[in-house]
Design a protein around this motif. Structure first.
Motif, PDB file in Angstrom:
ATOM      1  N   ARG A  36       0.858  -1.182   0.000  1.00 36.67           N
ATOM      2  CA  ARG A  36       0.000   0.000   0.000  1.00 36.67           C
ATOM      3  C   ARG A  36       0.893   1.230   0.000  1.00 36.67           C
ATOM      4  O   ARG A  36       1.865   1.295   0.750  1.00 36.67           O
ATOM      5  CB  ARG A  36      -0.861  -0.007   1.263  1.00 36.67           C
ATOM      6  CG  ARG A  36      -1.881   1.108   1.342  1.00 36.67           C
ATOM      7  CD  ARG A  36      -2.595   1.046   2.674  1.00 36.67           C
ATOM      8  NE  ARG A  36      -1.634   1.272   3.760  1.00 36.67           N
ATOM      9  CZ  ARG A  36      -1.727   2.261   4.654  1.00 36.67           C
ATOM     10  NH1 ARG A  36      -2.731   3.101   4.621  1.00 36.67           N
ATOM     11  NH2 ARG A  36      -0.818   2.398   5.593  1.00 36.67           N
ATOM     12  N   ASP A  38       0.545   5.100   0.572  1.00 38.33           N
ATOM     13  CA  ASP A  38      -0.397   6.104   1.060  1.00 38.33           C
ATOM     14  C   ASP A  38       0.217   7.489   0.876  1.00 38.33           C
ATOM     15  O   ASP A  38       1.222   7.806   1.504  1.00 38.33           O
ATOM     16  CB  ASP A  38      -0.679   5.820   2.545  1.00 38.33           C
ATOM     17  CG  ASP A  38      -1.768   6.725   3.099  1.00 38.33           C
ATOM     18  OD1 ASP A  38      -2.081   7.753   2.447  1.00 38.33           O
ATOM     19  OD2 ASP A  38      -2.304   6.411   4.168  1.00 38.33           O
ATOM     20  N   ILE A  43      -4.367   7.007  -2.333  1.00 36.05           N
ATOM     21  CA  ILE A  43      -3.752   5.749  -1.870  1.00 36.05           C
ATOM     22  C   ILE A  43      -3.692   4.772  -3.038  1.00 36.05           C
ATOM     23  O   ILE A  43      -4.690   4.586  -3.742  1.00 36.05           O
ATOM     24  CB  ILE A  43      -4.554   5.114  -0.712  1.00 36.05           C
ATOM     25  CG1 ILE A  43      -4.501   6.009   0.525  1.00 36.05           C
ATOM     26  CG2 ILE A  43      -4.021   3.720  -0.387  1.00 36.05           C
ATOM     27  CD1 ILE A  43      -5.352   5.516   1.675  1.00 36.05           C
ATOM     28  N   HIS A  67     -11.830   5.127   0.495  1.00 35.27           N
ATOM     29  CA  HIS A  67     -10.522   5.692   0.809  1.00 35.27           C
ATOM     30  C   HIS A  67     -10.197   5.514   2.280  1.00 35.27           C
ATOM     31  O   HIS A  67      -9.077   5.140   2.647  1.00 35.27           O
ATOM     32  CB  HIS A  67     -10.476   7.172   0.438  1.00 35.27           C
ATOM     33  CG  HIS A  67      -9.149   7.809   0.709  1.00 35.27           C
ATOM     34  ND1 HIS A  67      -8.860   8.433   1.900  1.00 35.27           N
ATOM     35  CD2 HIS A  67      -8.009   7.871  -0.038  1.00 35.27           C
ATOM     36  CE1 HIS A  67      -7.605   8.865   1.863  1.00 35.27           C
ATOM     37  NE2 HIS A  67      -7.073   8.543   0.699  1.00 35.27           N
ATOM     38  N   ARG A  68     -11.184   5.767   3.131  1.00 39.29           N
ATOM     39  CA  ARG A  68     -10.962   5.640   4.576  1.00 39.29           C
ATOM     40  C   ARG A  68     -10.652   4.184   4.909  1.00 39.29           C
ATOM     41  O   ARG A  68      -9.803   3.870   5.725  1.00 39.29           O
ATOM     42  CB  ARG A  68     -12.207   6.117   5.340  1.00 39.29           C
ATOM     43  CG  ARG A  68     -11.914   6.376   6.809  1.00 39.29           C
ATOM     44  CD  ARG A  68     -13.080   7.085   7.469  1.00 39.29           C
ATOM     45  NE  ARG A  68     -13.363   8.372   6.846  1.00 39.29           N
ATOM     46  CZ  ARG A  68     -14.603   8.889   6.712  1.00 39.29           C
ATOM     47  NH1 ARG A  68     -15.658   8.195   7.122  1.00 39.29           N
ATOM     48  NH2 ARG A  68     -14.774  10.058   6.152  1.00 39.29           N
ATOM     49  N   GLU A  71      -7.139   3.111   4.259  1.00 39.63           N
ATOM     50  CA  GLU A  71      -6.135   3.528   5.247  1.00 39.63           C
ATOM     51  C   GLU A  71      -5.852   2.428   6.264  1.00 39.63           C
ATOM     52  O   GLU A  71      -4.767   2.363   6.832  1.00 39.63           O
ATOM     53  CB  GLU A  71      -6.593   4.805   5.967  1.00 39.63           C
ATOM     54  CG  GLU A  71      -6.525   6.028   5.066  1.00 39.63           C
ATOM     55  CD  GLU A  71      -7.010   7.290   5.763  1.00 39.63           C
ATOM     56  OE1 GLU A  71      -7.880   7.189   6.659  1.00 39.63           O
ATOM     57  OE2 GLU A  71      -6.519   8.386   5.404  1.00 39.63           O
ATOM     58  N   GLN A  72      -6.846   1.561   6.491  1.00 40.77           N
ATOM     59  CA  GLN A  72      -6.654   0.479   7.459  1.00 40.77           C
ATOM     60  C   GLN A  72      -5.953  -0.741   6.841  1.00 40.77           C
ATOM     61  O   GLN A  72      -5.506  -1.619   7.560  1.00 40.77           O
ATOM     62  CB  GLN A  72      -8.003  -0.044   7.974  1.00 40.77           C
ATOM     63  CG  GLN A  72      -8.919   0.972   8.546  1.00 40.77           C
ATOM     64  CD  GLN A  72     -10.307   0.363   8.743  1.00 40.77           C
ATOM     65  OE1 GLN A  72     -10.441  -0.851   8.889  1.00 40.77           O
ATOM     66  NE2 GLN A  72     -11.327   1.193   8.743  1.00 40.77           N
TER      67      GLN A  72
END
Length: 596
Positions: A36, A38, A43, A67-68, A71-72
Motif C-alpha cells: 500500500r 499512502d 492511496i 478511501h478511509r 487507510e486500514q
RNA sequence: GGGGCUGUAGUAGAGUCGGUUACAACGCCGGCCUGUCACGCCGGAGGUCGCGGGUUCAAGUCCCGUCAGCCCCGCCA
C-alpha cells in the motif's frame, strides 16, 4: 474490527488481466494486498493473485468511504474492489508490469479478511532461510517463484494426460496399500489393524500392478502416481515423489523409446516452448562409462575421459603401473586452458575425487617447457609424447589423472568431469541434451550380500542374445533396460519385462530368491505370467526431476507443494509424530526402547 | 552410519585481537504527504546472539557438547 462480507460480489477478472483493452469497463477484482502506498490523499494498493498484480487507485474525491477503508489496509489483507479500469495519466505508466498501462479507479472496497504481519515478505526479492519457508509453506507458496513452478507442473501433468490419451493410453489407479517385497529400497510400512501383526507397504513404484494390467489386456497404461522410498534425502530426492508411470504391450525397446520421445517433446514444447530434436541421441551403458565415467553423462560439454591404462602399464610411475597390473584403470581428462588453476584449486579437485574413493589425483600443467607436474619425472620422453597425443594436450592445458579400480576411476573422474563442467560454465541452463543410455548390465554382484542383485529390477528382460549367458556367466548378461538422461540427470528409466514365467523363475534363482520365497513374495506375478502374458515393456519418469530442470530449480523442494526436510520431517505439520498408546494397542505394536 | 556449511531483532546481514549501552538495512508501529509503483520524509518500538556447559576479571567472539536447516558420501531394485 469486523470484516466485510463477500455478499453477492462476483470476481470478474484476475489481477493479472486488466490491460488497455478493458479501459472504461467496470470490473471487480479480489486478492491479497502486495503493498500500500499512502500519499495522504491518494492511496495506491497493489493487489495480487496467482495471475499477477494490478494497481488500485483510491481517491477521496471519488469515494470517501473506500478511501478511509484503504487507510486500514495492511500487507496480505484479502480485499475485493470494484471500479472502472482507466488509463494511467501520462508519465505514470509502469512498463515493468503487465497491467502497468492501467489502474482501477476504485468506487467500492471490501476488506474480506485481515492478516497478521507475515514473517517474511511475499515477493520475489526477499531471501528467506529454508526452515522458515518450510514452516510457513502456505505463505512461501504465495510467492511468485513457487506459484510459477506449481502452475508449470500442472501444465506438464495436463500435457502428459493429453499426449498419452492421444496415444491410446488408459489411466488406471493402483493400490497405495500394497505388499512389501524384497529387493530395492526400504519400504514404508503401514500396520494393519484388521490383521494385527501384518503390514502393508507403500509402493516404491506400481511395477507389479502395471505388469498385471498388461496381462489383463489394457494394452497401454499410464498413471501420474506417488511412490515412496524410505531412503536418505538429497537435493533431488524426496521420500515421496511422483512418477509418470507407463506400460505398453506388444512392443520392443525401440517402440517404447519412440513413444516416450514424443511425450518428452510435447512436455518441453508446452512448458518452455522448446522444440526437442527427435530422435534423441543414444549411448550404450558401456560407452557412457568409457567416455564419461558415469551412466548419466551431461552431454552439454565434452571433457571426455581418456583411457591410458595400456600406455602407462610399463612406466616407471609405480602408482599407475601397479593399478594397471591389478586390472584397474588409469584415465585422464584434459581441461583445456586449465593450466592457470591455482594449487588451492588442485587440492580442491583432489578432495573432490576422494569423496568417491579415489586415493589421489595426479595433475599436469602443460607449459612451453613441457610438463609441470609432480609426476613428470617418472615418464620417458617417448611416453610423454604418446600421453600428449592421446590427450590432445596443448600448452595451457591441465591434465587430471585418476588411477584405481575401474569402478572408482570412472566414478571419481566422471564426477570431477561434471563438477568442472559446471564450474567452467560449460553447462548452460538453456541447453537441453537428451540421451538414452541402453544395454545396462542385468545383474551386479553385491559383495556384502554375496549374491547378484538386479541393476534395474528383477522383472527386466535380458537381451535375447544374452539369455544363454544366464547359465554360463550371468554377470555379463545385458538387460533390455534404458534410462533417459538429460543434462546429467536421470529423468526416467524402464525396460522390456520378462513375460515368460520360466525366465522369470530363472532370474529369481540368480538373485538368490529361492523357489519358496519367490512363490511367497511374487507368486501372484508368476501365476499371472502363466495365463497368457503379452510381451510388454514400459518406463517411469521422475516428474519432480523433470520439473526441476524445466523450472531451473536447484532443489526438488521448489517443485513440490509440501516437501519434507532432509530428515524426512514436515516442518509445517510436524509429521512424523508420536501416536497415542491406544492406537498402538489396536495395532498390536509395542515400542522398543532405543538401543544405546 | 560418516564428512562439510550455516545459526545474531519479524527477515536477511555486519559485528575487528575476548573489553563501554550488540550495529545499519528491509519489514513493523505512529505522524506528514494527491501520481506512486521494492514511493518519499520525520519519529518510535523491537534481541534468550539456536540451546547447554566450560575457560576468563570479562564470551555474540575461544573450547566442549547438543539441536535444527542445508550440501555431500554410504543408501536410493
Amino acid at each position: 474490527m469486523q470484516n466485510d462480507k463477500l455478499g453477492n460480489w462476483k470476481r470478474t477478472h484476475r489481477c493479472g488481466e486488466p490491460t488497455a483493452v478493458l479501459i472504461g469497463q467496470e470490473i471487480c477484482v479480489m486478492g491479497w494486498v502486495q503493498r500500500r502506498r499512502d500519499h495522504g490523499g491518494l492511496i495506491f494498493i497493489d493487489l495480487r493473485d496467482r495471475e499477477g498484480i494490478v494497481q488500485l487507485a483510491l481517491d477521496p474525491d471519488r469515494d470517501v468511504t473506500s478511501h478511509r477503508k484503504a487507510e486500514q489496509v495492511r500487507t496480505e489483507y484479502v480485499i475485493a474492489a470494484r471500479g472502472r479500469v482507466s488509463a494511467r495519466p501520462q508519465g505514470t505508466v509502469n512498463p515493468r508490469m503487465k497491467t502497468g498501462e492501467v489502474e482501477i479507479e476504485v468506487t467500492e472496497l471490501r476488506i474480506l479478511n485481515r492478516s497478521e504481519t507475515p514473517p517474511f515478505m511475499i515477493d520475489e526479492y526477499t531471501e528467506v532461510a529454508e526452515n522458515i519457508r518450510l514452516k510457513y509453506r502456505y505463505l512461501d507458496l504465495r510467492r511468485p517463484a513457487l506459484q510459477r513452478n506449481l502452475m508449470m507442473r500442472h501444465l506438464v501433468a495436463r500435457t502428459v494426460r493429453t499426449y498419452l490419451d492421444g496415444q491410446g493410453f488408459i489411466e488406471v489407479e493402483t493400490p497405495v496399500l500394497t505388499k512389501s517385497t524384497p529387493e530395492g529400497a526400504r519400504d514404508y510400512l503401514v500396520p494393519s489393524r484388521v490383521n494385527v501383526g501384518n503390514f502393508y507397504a507403500l509402493p516404491q513404484s506400481p511395477q507389479l500392478f502395471k505388469q498385471l494390467l498388461m496381462v489383463s489386456g489394457f494394452d497401454r497404461y499410464f498413471q501420474i502416481v506417488k511412490c515412496f522410498r524410505d531412503e536418505d534425502l538429497r537435493a533431488d530426492r524426496q521420500p515421496e515423489f511422483t512418477q509418470i508411470d507407463c506400460e505398453m504391450s506388444f512392443v520392443n525397446r525401440d517402440d517404447v523409446i519412440a513413444t516416450m520421445e514424443g511425450l518428452i517433446a510435447a512436455i518441453f514444447k508446452e512448458a518452455i516452448g522448446l522444440e526437442v530434436q527427435l530422435p534423441m541421441e543414444r549411448l550404450t551403458y558401456a560407452e557412457a562409462l568409457r567416455r564419461f565415467g558415469v551412466d548419466n553423462p551431461d552431454l552439454r560439454f565434452a571433457l571426455e575421459l581418456v583411457d591410458l591404462t595400456a600406455l602407462v602399464a610399463d612406466s616407471q610411475f609405480k602408482v599407475f603401473a601397479e593399478v594397471a597390473a591389478a586390472g584397474g584403470l588409469v584415465k585422464a581428462i584434459n581441461v583445456k586452458g586449465g593450466a592457470d588453476f591455482s594449487r588451492k584449486d588442485l587440492d580442491g579437485f583432489t578432495d573432490f575425487v576422494k569423496i568417491y574413493g579415489a586415493k589421489g589425483l595426479a595433475w599436469v600443467k602443460v607449459t612451453e617447457e613441457g610438463w609441470q607436474s609432480p609426476i613428470a619425472k617418472f615418464f620417458t620422453a617417448a611416453e610423454l609424447i604418446r600421453l600428449n597425443q592421446e590427450l590432445s594436450s596443448e600448452v595451457g592445458d591441465l591434465l587430471l589423472f585418476v588411477a584405481d579400480t575401474a569402478g572408482i576411476t570412472n566414478e571419481a573422474l566422471g564426477r570431477l568431469r561434471g563438477h568442472l563442467g559446471q564450474r567452467l560454465g560449460l553447462a548452460s541452463k538453456d541447453d537441453y541434451r537428451f540421451v538414452w543410455v541402453t544395454d545396462f548390465p542385468l545383474l551386479e554382484w553385491d559383495a556384502e550380500a554375496k549374491r547378484h542383485v538386479a541393476v534395474h529390477h528383477p522383472f527386466t528382460s535380458p537381451l535375447e542374445e544374452d539369455i544363454p549367458l544366464l547359465d554360463s556367466d550371468p554377470g555379463k548378461a545385458r538387460a533390455q533396460a534404458y534410462d533417459l538422461v538429460l543434462n546429467g540427470s536421470e529423468v526416467g528409466g524402464g525396460s522390456v519385462r520378462i513375460h515368460d514365467p520360466s525366465v522369470q523363475s530363472r532370474l529369481f534363482e540368480l538373485l538368490g530368491i529361492g523357489e519358496e520365497e519367490a512363490q511367497l513374495k511374487f507368486g501372484f506375478l508368476l501365476d499371472a505370467l502363466s495365463y497368457g502374458a503379452p510381451p510388454h515393456g514400459g518406463i517411469a519418469f521422475g516428474l519432480d526431476r523433470l520439473m526441476m530442470i524445466l523450472t531451473a530449480a536447484d532443489s526438488i523442494r521448489d517443485v513440490i507443494a509440501f516437501p519434507k526436510t532432509q530428515k524426512a520431517t514436515c516442518m509445517l505439520s510436524d509429521a512424523p509424530n508420536a501416536v497415542d498408546e491406544k492406537q498402538l494397542q489396536e495395532l498390536g505394536i509395542r515400542l522398543r526402547k532405543k538401543q544405546e
